[in-house]
Design an enzyme around this catalytic site. Sequence first.
Site, PDB file in Angstrom:
ATOM      1  N   ASP A  51       0.590  -1.086   0.002  1.00  0.00           N
ATOM      2  CA  ASP A  51       0.133  -0.018   0.067  1.00  0.00           C
ATOM      3  C   ASP A  51       0.975   1.073  -0.185  1.00  0.00           C
ATOM      4  O   ASP A  51       0.431   2.098  -0.685  1.00  0.00           O
ATOM      5  CB  ASP A  51      -0.946  -0.258   1.308  1.00  0.00           C
ATOM      6  CG  ASP A  51      -1.679  -1.324   1.172  1.00  0.00           C
ATOM      7  OD1 ASP A  51      -2.573  -1.290  -0.079  1.00  0.00           O
ATOM      8  OD2 ASP A  51      -2.208  -2.302   2.538  1.00  0.00           O
ATOM      9  N   THR A  63      -1.899  -1.350   5.055  1.00  0.00           N
ATOM     10  CA  THR A  63      -2.693  -1.529   5.508  1.00  0.00           C
ATOM     11  C   THR A  63      -3.848  -3.218   5.254  1.00  0.00           C
ATOM     12  O   THR A  63      -4.533  -3.868   4.310  1.00  0.00           O
ATOM     13  CB  THR A  63      -3.835  -0.643   5.069  1.00  0.00           C
ATOM     14  OG1 THR A  63      -4.469  -0.498   3.799  1.00  0.00           O
ATOM     15  CG2 THR A  63      -3.213   1.273   5.104  1.00  0.00           C
ATOM     16  N   HIS A  69      -7.729 -11.231   6.429  1.00  0.00           N
ATOM     17  CA  HIS A  69      -6.247 -10.728   6.513  1.00  0.00           C
ATOM     18  C   HIS A  69      -6.541 -11.761   7.896  1.00  0.00           C
ATOM     19  O   HIS A  69      -5.630 -11.849   8.368  1.00  0.00           O
ATOM     20  CB  HIS A  69      -5.420 -10.208   6.342  1.00  0.00           C
ATOM     21  CG  HIS A  69      -5.849  -9.094   4.909  1.00  0.00           C
ATOM     22  ND1 HIS A  69      -5.172  -9.559   4.441  1.00  0.00           N
ATOM     23  CD2 HIS A  69      -6.299  -8.068   4.321  1.00  0.00           C
ATOM     24  CE1 HIS A  69      -4.667  -8.977   3.534  1.00  0.00           C
ATOM     25  NE2 HIS A  69      -5.532  -7.707   3.501  1.00  0.00           N
ATOM     26  N   ASP A  97       0.136 -13.204   2.514  1.00  0.00           N
ATOM     27  CA  ASP A  97       0.476 -12.382   3.138  1.00  0.00           C
ATOM     28  C   ASP A  97       1.863 -12.638   3.899  1.00  0.00           C
ATOM     29  O   ASP A  97       2.651 -11.622   3.840  1.00  0.00           O
ATOM     30  CB  ASP A  97      -0.272 -12.357   4.201  1.00  0.00           C
ATOM     31  CG  ASP A  97      -1.291 -11.245   4.033  1.00  0.00           C
ATOM     32  OD1 ASP A  97      -1.431 -10.547   2.577  1.00  0.00           O
ATOM     33  OD2 ASP A  97      -2.598 -11.313   4.689  1.00  0.00           O
TER      34      ASP A  97
END
Length: 163
Positions: A51, A63, A69, A97
């Site tokens: 981001d 973010t 997430h 992630d």
Amino acid sequence: MTDVHNKATRSKNMRAIGTRDTAIEKRLAGLLTQAGFDFRVQDAALPGRPDFVIDQYQCIIFTHGCFWHHHHCYLFKVPATRTDFWLDKIGKNVARDARDIAMLILQGWRVLVVWECALRGKMKLDDAGLTERLEEWICGGGQAAQIDTQGIHPFTVYPPHKA
């Protein structure tokens, strides 16, 4: 419990959820700008399309929405319908992630995750507190950290597995 919307309405609502320029990204961008940081946004050349990229400090800021997430906070709730589908989808987001963050660290980046709950909702951090934590991490160092309603915390990133 059944969904309150029919399939077409639910699909339309889900398609409307944006992936960039979200309210939490806009708030964080404003705080970074006020603090005097120069940054780039949504760099597709980097793993995970961060981001915010602050080249001067070799740091990345993500973010993360608490639902998408799977943050362990009051904003995450397991859906009552299609539970297996959602848990699988969210689990894949979490795995991606971890992979992306590990790859960024291997490339020499420092990574900060700012959780949605720190940016909005009844327990969000105020602007001064959030800016202080951002400046502390960006200027002070640390390889990987996260900011949530409880403040800033380092976290361990494991190297990605070779396939």
